[in-house]
Write a protein that holds these residues in place. Structure first.
Motif, PDB file in Angstrom:
ATOM      1  N   GLY A 173       0.812  -1.216   0.000  1.00  0.00           N
ATOM      2  CA  GLY A 173       0.000   0.000   0.000  1.00  0.00           C
ATOM      3  C   GLY A 173       0.842   1.261   0.000  1.00  0.00           C
ATOM      4  N   ARG A 174       0.267   2.323   0.506  1.00  0.00           N
ATOM      5  CA  ARG A 174       0.931   3.630   0.501  1.00  0.00           C
ATOM      6  C   ARG A 174       2.222   3.634   1.302  1.00  0.00           C
ATOM      7  N   ARG A 175       2.264   2.870   2.388  1.00  0.00           N
ATOM      8  CA  ARG A 175       3.496   2.825   3.192  1.00  0.00           C
ATOM      9  C   ARG A 175       4.665   2.316   2.375  1.00  0.00           C
ATOM     10  N   GLY A 176       4.421   1.314   1.550  1.00  0.00           N
ATOM     11  CA  GLY A 176       5.484   0.744   0.736  1.00  0.00           C
ATOM     12  C   GLY A 176       6.012   1.694  -0.320  1.00  0.00           C
ATOM     13  N   GLU A 177       5.259   2.739  -0.618  1.00  0.00           N
ATOM     14  CA  GLU A 177       5.681   3.734  -1.605  1.00  0.00           C
ATOM     15  C   GLU A 177       6.582   4.804  -1.006  1.00  0.00           C
ATOM     16  N   GLN A 178       6.737   4.805   0.313  1.00  0.00           N
ATOM     17  CA  GLN A 178       7.555   5.816   0.975  1.00  0.00           C
ATOM     18  C   GLN A 178       9.030   5.612   0.634  1.00  0.00           C
ATOM     19  N   PRO A 179       9.765   6.699   0.433  1.00  0.00           N
ATOM     20  CA  PRO A 179      11.162   6.565  -0.007  1.00  0.00           C
ATOM     21  C   PRO A 179      12.083   5.869   0.984  1.00  0.00           C
ATOM     22  N   TRP A 180      11.752   5.864   2.272  1.00  0.00           N
ATOM     23  CA  TRP A 180      12.663   5.227   3.230  1.00  0.00           C
ATOM     24  C   TRP A 180      12.637   3.714   3.145  1.00  0.00           C
TER      25      TRP A 180
END
Length: 103
Positions: A17-24
């Motif tokens: 989801g959206r968390r997996g798209e975070q650059p970190w």
């Protein structure tokens, strides 16, 4: 950041989801964080604690810092609360500080 310091996504798959798209969570970011992740694991091993507990205890030991941990379950809340009982030795704080500063 959202499970990264706890080691949840270091070796395993990225979150969905959206968390997996975070650059970190990108491979390059995880590699840049590797010294901190390794130091957290080492101190956690010394103390018989989790990486998340050590991260919270370290932040709480820093002057002017109040860690705020998010949780998704009662078990995580209990685990995080146990961090308040951890006593980091000066060499632990130094190891984590060196790692976080890239020294």
């Amino acid at each position: 950041e959202q499970g990264l310091l706890a080691g949840r996504y270091v070796e395993g798959p990225r979150p969905t989801g959206r968390r997996g798209e975070q650059p970190w969570f990108e491979a390059a970011s995880v590699e840049r964080a590797r010294p901190v992740l390794d130091a957290l694991a080492s101190v956690a091993g010394d103390l018989g604690a989790t990486r998340a507990q050590v991260a919270l205890a370290y932040l709480a030991a820093l002057p002017g810092v109040v860690p705020v941990a998010g949780v998704t379950s009662a078990a995580q809340a209990r685990e995080n609360a146990e961090a308040a009982r951890l006593v980091l030795r000066p060499e632990h704080v130094e190891r984590l500080t060196r790692a976080s500063r890239g020294a």
